[in-house]
Write a protein that holds these residues in place. Structure first.
Motif, PDB file in Angstrom:
ATOM      1  N   ILE A 138       0.831  -1.203   0.000  1.00  0.00           N
ATOM      2  CA  ILE A 138       0.000   0.000   0.000  1.00  0.00           C
ATOM      3  C   ILE A 138       0.865   1.253   0.000  1.00  0.00           C
ATOM      4  N   ARG A 139       0.465   2.219  -0.790  1.00  0.00           N
ATOM      5  CA  ARG A 139       1.040   3.558  -0.739  1.00  0.00           C
ATOM      6  C   ARG A 139      -0.049   4.509  -0.245  1.00  0.00           C
ATOM      7  N   PHE A 140       0.330   5.423   0.620  1.00  0.00           N
ATOM      8  CA  PHE A 140      -0.659   6.311   1.225  1.00  0.00           C
ATOM      9  C   PHE A 140      -0.068   7.700   1.431  1.00  0.00           C
ATOM     10  N   SER A 141      -0.953   8.649   1.691  1.00  0.00           N
ATOM     11  CA  SER A 141      -0.549  10.004   2.048  1.00  0.00           C
ATOM     12  C   SER A 141      -1.067  10.298   3.445  1.00  0.00           C
ATOM     13  N   LEU A 142      -0.255  11.015   4.217  1.00  0.00           N
ATOM     14  CA  LEU A 142      -0.613  11.325   5.602  1.00  0.00           C
ATOM     15  C   LEU A 142      -0.273  12.774   5.906  1.00  0.00           C
ATOM     16  N   SER A 143      -1.247  13.488   6.415  1.00  0.00           N
ATOM     17  CA  SER A 143      -1.043  14.849   6.897  1.00  0.00           C
ATOM     18  C   SER A 143      -1.529  14.882   8.343  1.00  0.00           C
ATOM     19  N   ALA A 144      -0.605  15.051   9.279  1.00  0.00           N
ATOM     20  CA  ALA A 144      -0.959  14.966  10.698  1.00  0.00           C
ATOM     21  C   ALA A 144      -0.331  16.106  11.486  1.00  0.00           C
ATOM     22  N   ASP A 145      -1.082  16.607  12.444  1.00  0.00           N
ATOM     23  CA  ASP A 145      -0.592  17.619  13.381  1.00  0.00           C
ATOM     24  C   ASP A 145      -0.714  17.040  14.787  1.00  0.00           C
ATOM     25  N   THR A 182      17.492  22.618  16.626  1.00  0.00           N
ATOM     26  CA  THR A 182      16.615  22.727  17.801  1.00  0.00           C
ATOM     27  C   THR A 182      17.341  23.304  19.006  1.00  0.00           C
ATOM     28  N   LYS A 183      18.466  23.931  18.791  1.00  0.00           N
ATOM     29  CA  LYS A 183      19.250  24.481  19.891  1.00  0.00           C
ATOM     30  C   LYS A 183      18.463  25.570  20.614  1.00  0.00           C
ATOM     31  N   GLY A 184      18.375  25.414  21.932  1.00  0.00           N
ATOM     32  CA  GLY A 184      17.675  26.397  22.749  1.00  0.00           C
ATOM     33  C   GLY A 184      16.176  26.192  22.829  1.00  0.00           C
ATOM     34  N   LYS A 185      15.645  25.178  22.166  1.00  0.00           N
ATOM     35  CA  LYS A 185      14.204  24.936  22.180  1.00  0.00           C
ATOM     36  C   LYS A 185      13.889  23.761  23.102  1.00  0.00           C
ATOM     37  N   THR A 186      13.001  23.981  24.066  1.00  0.00           N
ATOM     38  CA  THR A 186      12.584  22.894  24.947  1.00  0.00           C
ATOM     39  C   THR A 186      11.476  22.074  24.313  1.00  0.00           C
ATOM     40  N   ILE A 187      10.576  22.746  23.600  1.00  0.00           N
ATOM     41  CA  ILE A 187       9.486  22.073  22.904  1.00  0.00           C
ATOM     42  C   ILE A 187       9.428  22.629  21.486  1.00  0.00           C
ATOM     43  N   ASP A 188       9.504  21.752  20.523  1.00  0.00           N
ATOM     44  CA  ASP A 188       9.481  22.154  19.125  1.00  0.00           C
ATOM     45  C   ASP A 188       8.195  21.648  18.484  1.00  0.00           C
ATOM     46  N   PRO A 189       7.170  22.508  18.321  1.00  0.00           N
ATOM     47  CA  PRO A 189       5.886  22.056  17.770  1.00  0.00           C
ATOM     48  C   PRO A 189       5.997  21.418  16.397  1.00  0.00           C
ATOM     49  N   SER A 190       6.990  21.824  15.618  1.00  0.00           N
ATOM     50  CA  SER A 190       7.105  21.256  14.276  1.00  0.00           C
ATOM     51  C   SER A 190       7.443  19.778  14.311  1.00  0.00           C
ATOM     52  N   ARG A 191       7.926  19.301  15.449  1.00  0.00           N
ATOM     53  CA  ARG A 191       8.250  17.875  15.553  1.00  0.00           C
ATOM     54  C   ARG A 191       7.016  16.995  15.388  1.00  0.00           C
ATOM     55  N   GLY A 192       5.876  17.504  15.750  1.00  0.00           N
ATOM     56  CA  GLY A 192       4.674  16.675  15.696  1.00  0.00           C
ATOM     57  C   GLY A 192       3.906  16.787  14.405  1.00  0.00           C
ATOM     58  N   LYS A 193       4.464  17.456  13.406  1.00  0.00           N
ATOM     59  CA  LYS A 193       3.763  17.623  12.139  1.00  0.00           C
ATOM     60  C   LYS A 193       4.368  16.717  11.071  1.00  0.00           C
ATOM     61  N   LEU A 194       3.516  15.909  10.472  1.00  0.00           N
ATOM     62  CA  LEU A 194       3.948  14.948   9.453  1.00  0.00           C
ATOM     63  C   LEU A 194       3.255  15.258   8.133  1.00  0.00           C
ATOM     64  N   GLU A 195       4.033  15.257   7.076  1.00  0.00           N
ATOM     65  CA  GLU A 195       3.495  15.451   5.725  1.00  0.00           C
ATOM     66  C   GLU A 195       4.115  14.385   4.822  1.00  0.00           C
ATOM     67  N   LEU A 196       3.381  13.339   4.557  1.00  0.00           N
ATOM     68  CA  LEU A 196       3.856  12.240   3.718  1.00  0.00           C
ATOM     69  C   LEU A 196       2.983  12.162   2.476  1.00  0.00           C
ATOM     70  N   LYS A 197       3.630  12.055   1.334  1.00  0.00           N
ATOM     71  CA  LYS A 197       2.906  11.953   0.071  1.00  0.00           C
ATOM     72  C   LYS A 197       3.373  10.715  -0.679  1.00  0.00           C
ATOM     73  N   ASN A 198       2.408   9.902  -1.054  1.00  0.00           N
ATOM     74  CA  ASN A 198       2.703   8.670  -1.785  1.00  0.00           C
ATOM     75  C   ASN A 198       3.752   7.831  -1.050  1.00  0.00           C
ATOM     76  N   GLN A 199       3.563   7.709   0.263  1.00  0.00           N
ATOM     77  CA  GLN A 199       4.493   6.977   1.121  1.00  0.00           C
ATOM     78  C   GLN A 199       4.296   5.462   0.959  1.00  0.00           C
ATOM     79  N   LYS A 200       5.388   4.762   0.705  1.00  0.00           N
ATOM     80  CA  LYS A 200       5.308   3.313   0.605  1.00  0.00           C
ATOM     81  C   LYS A 200       5.314   2.691   1.997  1.00  0.00           C
ATOM     82  N   ALA A 201       4.464   1.720   2.213  1.00  0.00           N
ATOM     83  CA  ALA A 201       4.388   1.065   3.514  1.00  0.00           C
ATOM     84  C   ALA A 201       5.696   0.348   3.839  1.00  0.00           C
ATOM     85  N   LYS A 202       6.080   0.373   5.105  1.00  0.00           N
ATOM     86  CA  LYS A 202       7.281  -0.337   5.532  1.00  0.00           C
ATOM     87  C   LYS A 202       7.046  -1.842   5.602  1.00  0.00           C
ATOM     88  N   TYR A 203       5.806  -2.212   5.900  1.00  0.00           N
ATOM     89  CA  TYR A 203       5.494  -3.620   6.124  1.00  0.00           C
ATOM     90  C   TYR A 203       4.322  -4.049   5.243  1.00  0.00           C
TER      91      TYR A 203
END
Length: 229
Positions: free
Chosen positions: A66-73, A140-161
């Motif tokens: 399966i190939r899929f796209s994922l947009s997550a915050d 990420t120097k000097g940042k305790t919490i980086d909101p961009s870490r939790g944002k995923l943008e995958l397009k036509n991603q091939k499944a690992k399994y």
């Protein structure tokens, strides 16, 4: 008079009690931080093949790619107590062997893709090369919490399994869906999984599930006819 050993035991017991209380307060503080994750999952390409899905497989069976796209915050999952977040996408489908009794029940589930998102303070735990690590730490120097870490943008991603079925047959399976899941691993406290119900400021994933789809049939091999002399 108490001996030195008894006094040492009393001090150690008081120290461990204070540590336990502080740890409990830290773990409870997570309940005050709102969690409002949202995601969109869409299927892009489907293929069913018959063969050995893994090099250690002992028999041939049908498996899906399966190939899929994922947009997550998922940025709201990161707080000062977040160590890392384990994110994975699974495929769920009803068991055809149950007939009408299992209709509509997603009794089969298989993980097709996963990743780990660390907090900047836990970057040293990632298994990446030294050059990539330097770049990550510098960004990420000097940042305790980086909101961009939790944002995923995958397009036509091939499944690992690849997906397999217990009965070895998967072609033309209907009512299959893709779902996004996560597991928050804190520095202190218990692991928390994707909630099935809303609890206080912790909300369920908004979206996070694809439209139902049907796997295609196995493509028949083309037979090339030899031309007569």
């Amino acid at each position: 008079m108490h001996s030195t050993i008894v006094r040492g035991q009393n001090v150690f017991g008081f120290f461990t009690t204070v540590c336990f209380v502080v740890a409990a307060l830290i773990a409870a503080s997570d309940l005050l931080a709102p969690r409002t994750p949202k995601a969109t999952v869409a299927v892009k390409d489907l293929q069913v093949v018959r063969g050995r899905p893994h090099y250690y497989s002992t028999k041939k069976e049908e498996y899906a790619i399966i190939r899929f796209s994922l947009s997550a915050d998922l940025s709201s999952l990161f707080s000062w107590n977040t160590k890392q977040v384990f994110v994975y996408v699974s495929a769920s489908w009803p068991n055809s062997t149950l007939g009408d009794a299992g209709k509509g029940e997603m009794v089969n589930e298989a993980v097709i893709w996963d990743t780990i998102i660390t907090n900047p303070s836990a970057d040293h735990l990632q298994n990446i090369g030294p050059a990539a690590m330097k770049k990550l730490v510098r960004s990420t120097k000097g940042k305790t919490i980086d909101p961009s870490r939790g944002k995923l943008e995958l397009k036509n991603q091939k499944a690992k399994y690849q997906i397999t079925s217990p009965d070895g047959k998967l072609a033309e399976t209907d009512n299959m869906v893709l779902k996004l899941h996560y597991n928050v691993q804190p520095w202190v406290g218990v692991l928390t999984w994707t909630p099935q119900i809303e609890f206080g400021s912790w909300k369920k994933v908004k979206g996070g599930i694809s439209k139902a789809f049907k796997l295609p049939a196995i493509k028949a091999k083309k037979v090339v006819e030899k031309k007569s002399a």
